[in-house]
Write a protein that holds these residues in place. Structure first.
Motif, mmCIF file in Angstrom:
data_model
loop_
_atom_site.group_PDB
_atom_site.id
_atom_site.type_symbol
_atom_site.label_atom_id
_atom_site.label_comp_id
_atom_site.label_asym_id
_atom_site.label_seq_id
_atom_site.Cartn_x
_atom_site.Cartn_y
_atom_site.Cartn_z
ATOM 1 N N ALA A 219 0.867 -1.188 0.000
ATOM 2 C CA ALA A 219 0.000 0.000 0.000
ATOM 3 C C ALA A 219 0.899 1.233 0.000
ATOM 4 C CB ALA A 219 -0.881 0.003 1.238
ATOM 5 N N ASP A 220 0.447 2.302 -0.657
ATOM 6 C CA ASP A 220 1.227 3.543 -0.634
ATOM 7 C C ASP A 220 1.082 4.238 0.712
ATOM 8 O OD1 ASP A 220 2.013 3.275 -3.344
ATOM 9 O OD2 ASP A 220 0.002 3.908 -3.926
ATOM 10 N N TYR A 221 -0.138 4.242 1.200
ATOM 11 C CA TYR A 221 -0.394 4.863 2.499
ATOM 12 C C TYR A 221 -1.379 3.991 3.285
ATOM 13 C CZ TYR A 221 1.187 9.117 0.090
ATOM 14 O OH TYR A 221 1.890 10.030 -0.627
ATOM 15 N N VAL A 222 -1.164 3.930 4.575
ATOM 16 C CA VAL A 222 -2.112 3.255 5.473
ATOM 17 C C VAL A 222 -2.270 4.133 6.713
ATOM 18 C CG1 VAL A 222 -2.653 1.181 6.809
ATOM 19 C CG2 VAL A 222 -1.217 1.003 4.763
ATOM 20 N N ILE A 223 -3.502 4.428 7.067
ATOM 21 C CA ILE A 223 -3.762 5.049 8.375
ATOM 22 C C ILE A 223 -4.702 4.112 9.117
ATOM 23 C CG2 ILE A 223 -4.609 7.035 9.651
ATOM 24 C CD1 ILE A 223 -4.228 8.742 7.153
ATOM 25 N N ALA A 224 -4.315 3.744 10.335
ATOM 26 C CA ALA A 224 -5.195 2.910 11.167
ATOM 27 C C ALA A 224 -5.475 3.651 12.465
ATOM 28 C CB ALA A 224 -4.533 1.573 11.445
ATOM 29 N N ARG A 225 -6.733 3.605 12.869
ATOM 30 C CA ARG A 225 -7.082 4.246 14.149
ATOM 31 C C ARG A 225 -7.917 3.263 14.973
ATOM 32 N NH1 ARG A 225 -10.043 10.044 14.359
ATOM 33 N NH2 ARG A 225 -11.777 8.869 13.494
ATOM 34 N N GLY A 226 -7.457 2.996 16.153
ATOM 35 C CA GLY A 226 -8.198 2.115 17.059
ATOM 36 C C GLY A 226 -9.053 2.939 17.997
ATOM 37 N N ILE A 227 -10.264 2.461 18.235
ATOM 38 C CA ILE A 227 -11.168 3.170 19.148
ATOM 39 C C ILE A 227 -11.712 2.176 20.168
ATOM 40 C CG2 ILE A 227 -13.295 4.514 19.345
ATOM 41 C CD1 ILE A 227 -12.943 5.312 16.402
ATOM 42 N N ASP A 228 -11.536 2.458 21.434
ATOM 43 C CA ASP A 228 -12.232 1.731 22.501
ATOM 44 C C ASP A 228 -13.193 2.728 23.124
ATOM 45 O OD1 ASP A 228 -11.788 -0.950 22.775
ATOM 46 O OD2 ASP A 228 -9.849 -0.696 23.750
ATOM 47 N N ARG A 229 -14.456 2.436 23.029
ATOM 48 C CA ARG A 229 -15.432 3.455 23.407
ATOM 49 C C ARG A 229 -16.610 2.813 24.138
ATOM 50 N NH1 ARG A 229 -17.540 6.267 18.244
ATOM 51 N NH2 ARG A 229 -15.743 7.600 18.604
ATOM 52 N N THR A 230 -17.031 3.446 25.189
ATOM 53 C CA THR A 230 -18.294 3.053 25.818
ATOM 54 C C THR A 230 -19.181 4.290 25.867
ATOM 55 O OG1 THR A 230 -17.162 1.429 27.162
ATOM 56 C CG2 THR A 230 -19.376 2.018 27.853
ATOM 57 N N THR A 231 -20.340 4.173 25.260
ATOM 58 C CA THR A 231 -21.305 5.282 25.275
ATOM 59 C C THR A 231 -22.518 4.835 26.069
ATOM 60 O OG1 THR A 231 -20.610 5.889 23.044
ATOM 61 C CG2 THR A 231 -22.656 6.861 23.828
ATOM 62 N N ASN A 232 -23.012 5.715 26.900
ATOM 63 C CA ASN A 232 -24.240 5.431 27.653
ATOM 64 C C ASN A 232 -25.299 6.466 27.343
ATOM 65 O OD1 ASN A 232 -21.921 4.258 29.396
ATOM 66 N ND2 ASN A 232 -23.779 3.260 30.096
ATOM 67 N N GLN A 233 -26.531 6.016 27.441
ATOM 68 C CA GLN A 233 -27.643 6.956 27.267
ATOM 69 C C GLN A 233 -28.779 6.580 28.212
ATOM 70 O OE1 GLN A 233 -30.246 6.508 23.912
ATOM 71 N NE2 GLN A 233 -30.652 8.691 23.714
#
Lengths: 470, 460
Positions: free
Chosen positions: B21-35
């Protein structure tokens, strides 16, 4: 690795072992192909695996919803633990009751001829390229086109024994087209969503061509406007939005009882009496029916595992039946009528429309037009809105023609405004045609976080008398 | 604590590069949302979303782009998903919009108050806060109270094959509370949002009190009359309407025909006392973070300066197309119909605070004037010409002798947004952050008075 029924069953058992009165799992495993093109040039694409489980847990009258996207026992255990805690801590003053147990078992599938997953990307992109050329040929200067092909397996399991397995297939084409007009820029949002296999795209070029031709015509129109009182004959697209906004939304049981109060709002039906209160003329019968294959709103079982059926919202001008899920079926004392939908595994099922339409009448379109001395033939609409009780609505005409002495003329009427109450609007109707076209496919938004679900709406043509233009 | 998602993100970038690949961006998200959702003075449902996500942006063969996301379960799972995405990208046509991604490695600013360390314990406390909020609205005169209360705990880790790498945590809370009388059309609204839920109780109760107060004040509302009025827009209304203008300073929206600003650079669009920035570094801002999806540091970018449009927001690609510089606004954005793509997107839209008290705004010009607390269902005939209408909901009042007078109902603001923006004639000194159902991007805005607006009503 995908989500299995075993994981869902594990979660339900865990909830029951820990005191839940009811537990439900919605397991989704799917694949989406997505393309975004601007003026025929491919900007971005995605091939996504969508998967997750949404659980609802009822304990001591308190309700919780928790979703998880990690397909492991550990994640499910954590989700159920949170769900039980939340149901307990919500401690409602009025305990939530889902009524009589439901234990349907069924498998159903969207009827398809050509599986989306068998179609290669070149075929998809070639179609999108041809569609863009269609728009370009109609002098449309800006074309933002979004395409999505979804194929999804959804399973609904409950602690009461419900086990519904569904094979879903959905195609979406959404286009924002802009043309430089004689007087102003003109825009149209085109939606060709359908619940079919790839064969559903066979008519897309023709349908898109019609929409683009309409925009080209409107962009070229002169500034001819009308004032005062006129009659209207409106086409299936306009009938569809009216049925959706002025009849469908106010009939939602959760709105009527206030559960959507802070978001989508309440309903003017709250102060009316089912089976008695008149909201329109005797020509007005509005139906809701999820069971039309191919439509955006198509389903055989709702997201609580209840068998889908036709609902009569307004019968001959009198409000008749609200849309209900299990919770509000109990509150109304009428039982559910299969109206629970969730837009994905990570949304709670709530009361939604599916396909909303005006029941065909006895007139031909020619008979409706013949009876108009001075009026507007409104085929489509642009700007619209309605208040959150669903009582004060506004529809601005898009492709509209002058009717004079019972004939449609070539003179286009620019942006006529119909700003009416729901009762004022439905009461003005004195004729409905025999036709039925679902000319208004759309994504209906409701709730917070928003749940956009595909719906269809339509009807035939209808005539409205003595409308004072806004 | 987040080592697992970090290792998956790093693995995704490594796999991508190995697959050329010419470019790779990876972003990890650990998220807890409450409502917590509530209506009729009681909690209806308590919700939680547990999200463990890897977002992946890949470019192959120069400018063939694919975007993906998945919940990673093992290195092998990550390898397969990266492989599948790159295979998919190779079948794409080159994207003429893609130029490059951020290559500069930067030191990122620390933003105060971005994360609430007490948020995990807050989950236990939140239902009590909401029950107190319901009572507060009732004490202020509400008969029925409904609302939605969100709070979230977020962790992000970014790794770009071009060099930028970083991590941060955020949190937020967001309350919409609506109070009703028995009548359907006498209601009031309160909003409260920010980044630190555990210290927000006072703001939450004040929002509830405000909703209850206005619902009572709105009793006896009469049908409004159509005509030309000066409108005093409460911050929620101003954010939904006037906030559209700075949001349109976006090359993506211009390209799609969704912006009126394509030919307005350098033009005087509003009064000289109005300036607006896009500020991604703001303390307590729901849109704040140290860096964007490409790893470019967030900035405070002036959009409107003394009423003149002076900048669009950019990412690396859109800025390169116009020989400009990125403003640190790159995000993978979901356009609301399921399609995510890399584009400039606003962070916090920040209007300057005004100098008028609410009472001074009410004093006005002596012309017929209406105060509107909230609105919804704004729809445009054309996003380019900005003809639109919207429906005020909750309390609205005629302004009489410099005070809130007769409550009114059942009307629309039917006007042209560009014209209204130019007709801003006074700004309050009560700037507040607004984000709710009808305001997608956090908008810091005061009460604003706009002259000569058109009001319409149902004709029958």
């Amino acid at each position: 690795m995908s989500f299995s029924k075993d994981l869902a069953e594990y979660g339900i058992s865990l909830a029951q072992e820990n005191g839940a009165n009811y537990a439900e799992a919605r397991v989704v495993n799917g694949k989406k192909i997505i393309y975004f093109l601007q003026n025929g040039e491919l900007i971005s694409g995605s091939e996504l695996k969508t998967q997750g489980i949404g659980f609802r847990v009822l304990k001591n009258g308190g309700l919780s919803f928790v979703s998880v996207d990690e397909p492991t026992k550990k994640a499910v255990k954590q989700a159920i633990s949170a769900g039980l805690k939340m149901a307990n801590s919500s401690n409602p003053k009025e305990k939530i009751d889902f009524g009589e147990p439901v234990s349907n078992k069924a498998k159903w599938a969207v009827p398809i001829k050509e599986k989306i997953t068998n179609i290669d990307s070149d075929t998809m992109l070639e179609l999108l390229s041809q569609m863009d050329k269609v728009a370009e040929n109609h002098n449309i200067s800006s074309r933002a086109n979004f395409f999505e092909a979804h194929s999804t397996q959804k399973t609904i399991l409950t602690s009461e024994g419900t086990n519904i397995e569904a094979e879903l297939s959905m195609l979406k084409f959404f286009s924002i087209i802009t043309a430089k007009g004689l007087l102003d820029s003109e825009q149209r949002w085109v939606d060709l969503t359908r619940s079919t296999g790839w064969e559903g795209t066979k008519t897309w070029i023709d349908e898109y061509n019609d929409q683009c031709a309409q925009l080209e015509k409107v962009a070229a129109q002169e500034d001819y406007r009308l004032n005062g009182k006129v009659d209207f004959v409106v086409g299936p697209e306009v009938v569809g939005i009216i049925c959706h906004e002025n009849a469908g939304h106010p009939s939602e049981g959760d709105r009527i009882m206030g559960r959507e109060g802070a978001q989508a709002g309440e309903s003017f039906w709250r102060d009316l009496e089912l089976g008695k209160s008149r909201v329109g003329s005797e020509h007005v019968t509005v139906l809701e029916d999820p069971t039309f294959p191919g439509t955006g709103g198509y389903y055989e079982y709702d997201d609580e595992g209840v068998k889908a059926r036709e609902r009569t919202l307004i019968r001959e001008g009198i409000i008749h039946e609200p849309l209900l899920n299990r919770e509000f079926g109990v509150k109304f004392g009428l039982g559910t009528n299969g109206s629970a939908r969730s837009s994905d595994y990570n949304r709670e099922p709530i009361i939604r429309m599916a396909n909303t339409y005006m029941k065909p009448g006895d007139f031909t379109i020619e008979e409706l037009i013949e009876g108009v001395k001075h009026g507007i033939y409104m085929l489509s609409f642009t700007e619209w809105n309605i208040d959150d009780r669903r009582y004060q609505s506004k529809y601005v005409g898009f492709e509209c023609y002058l009717i004079e002495n019972g004939e449609i003329s070539d003179t286009m009427v620019r942006r006529p405004i119909m700003e009416l109450t729901s009762i004022g609007l439905f009461s003005s109707i004195d004729g409905v045609s025999k036709d039925l076209d679902f000319d208004f496919p759309g994504i209906c938004g409701k709730s917070d976080p928003s749940q956009g679900v595909p719906v269809y709406a339509g009807g035939g043509y209808l005539r409205m008398r003595d409308i004072r233009l806004g | 604590m987040f080592e697992q998602i970090k290792s998956y993100v790093d693995a995704a970038v490594d796999f991508g590069l190995k697959l050329e690949a010419d470019y790779v961006i990876a972003r990890g998200i650990d998220r807890t949302t409450n409502q917590i959702r509530f209506s009729q003075n009681k909690i209806d449902i308590n919700k939680e979303w547990q999200i463990h996500l890897l977002e992946l942006f890949t470019v192959v063969d120069g400018s063939k782009i694919a975007v993906g996301e998945f919940s990673p379960t093992s290195e092998e799972n990550v390898r397969k998903r990266v492989e599948a995405q790159i295979k998919f990208a190779k079948k794409m046509a080159p994207s003429p919009q893609f130029q490059s991604i951020e290559k500069q490695i930067s030191k990122y600013s620390q933003i105060d108050g971005l994360y609430d360390p007490k948020i995990v314990d807050y989950r236990e406390k939140a239902p009590e806060v909401i029950n107190a909020s319901i009572q507060e609205a009732q004490s202020a005169g509400a008969k029925r109270v409904a609302g939605s209360f969100f709070f979230r705990d977020n962790y992000f880790y970014l790794n770009s094959s071009s060099g930028p790498k970083g991590e941060f945590s955020t949190s937020f809370y967001n309350l919409t509370v609506r109070a009703f009388q028995e009548e359907l059309d006498a209601s009031g609204q309160g909003l409260a949002c920010g980044t630190i839920p555990s210290s927000a109780e006072k703001k939450i109760l004040n929002a509830s009190k405000k909703a209850g107060h206005y619902s009572k004040l709105h009793l006896g509302a009469k049908q409004a009359k159509p005509g030309i009025f000066d409108i005093i827009m409460a911050p929620a209304v101003a954010a939904n309407l006037l906030g559209n203008i700075p949001e349109m300073a976006n090359p993506l929206l211009i390209m799609m025909g969704m912006s009126a600003l394509g030919d307005k650079m350098g033009e005087q669009m509003g009064p000289e006392f109005l300036s607006i920035t896009d500020n991604g570094l703001l303390t307590d801002g729901l849109g704040s973070s140290p860096f964007d999806f490409e790893g470019t540091p967030r900035k405070n970018t002036p959009i409107i300066d003394k009423g003149v449009l002076i900048n669009y927001i950019h990412n690396t690609s859109t800025s390169a197309l116009v020989q400009s510089e990125t403003t640190g606004n790159s995000e993978l954005y979901d356009f609301g119909i399921g399609t995510k793509f890399l584009t400039p997107i606003g962070t916090n839209v920040v209007f300057n605070n005004g100098d008028r008290s609410f009472e001074e705004l009410l004093e006005g010009s002596g012309k017929p004037t209406v105060f509107v607390l909230c609105n919804w269902y704004t729809r445009f005939t054309s996003r380019i010409s900005t003809e639109y209408s919207t429906i005020p909901r909750d309390a609205a009042f005629l302004v009489e002798n410099g005070e809130l007078g007769q409550p009114v109902k059942n009307f629309r603001i039917s006007d042209n947004l560009l014209r209204q923006f130019a007709n801003i004639d006074a700004m309050g000194n009560d700037r507040t952050q607004i984000k709710w159902w009808e305001v997608e991007f956090p908008t810091w805005i005061p009460t604003i008075r706009v002259k000569d607006c058109r009001i319409t009503t149902a004709t029958q």
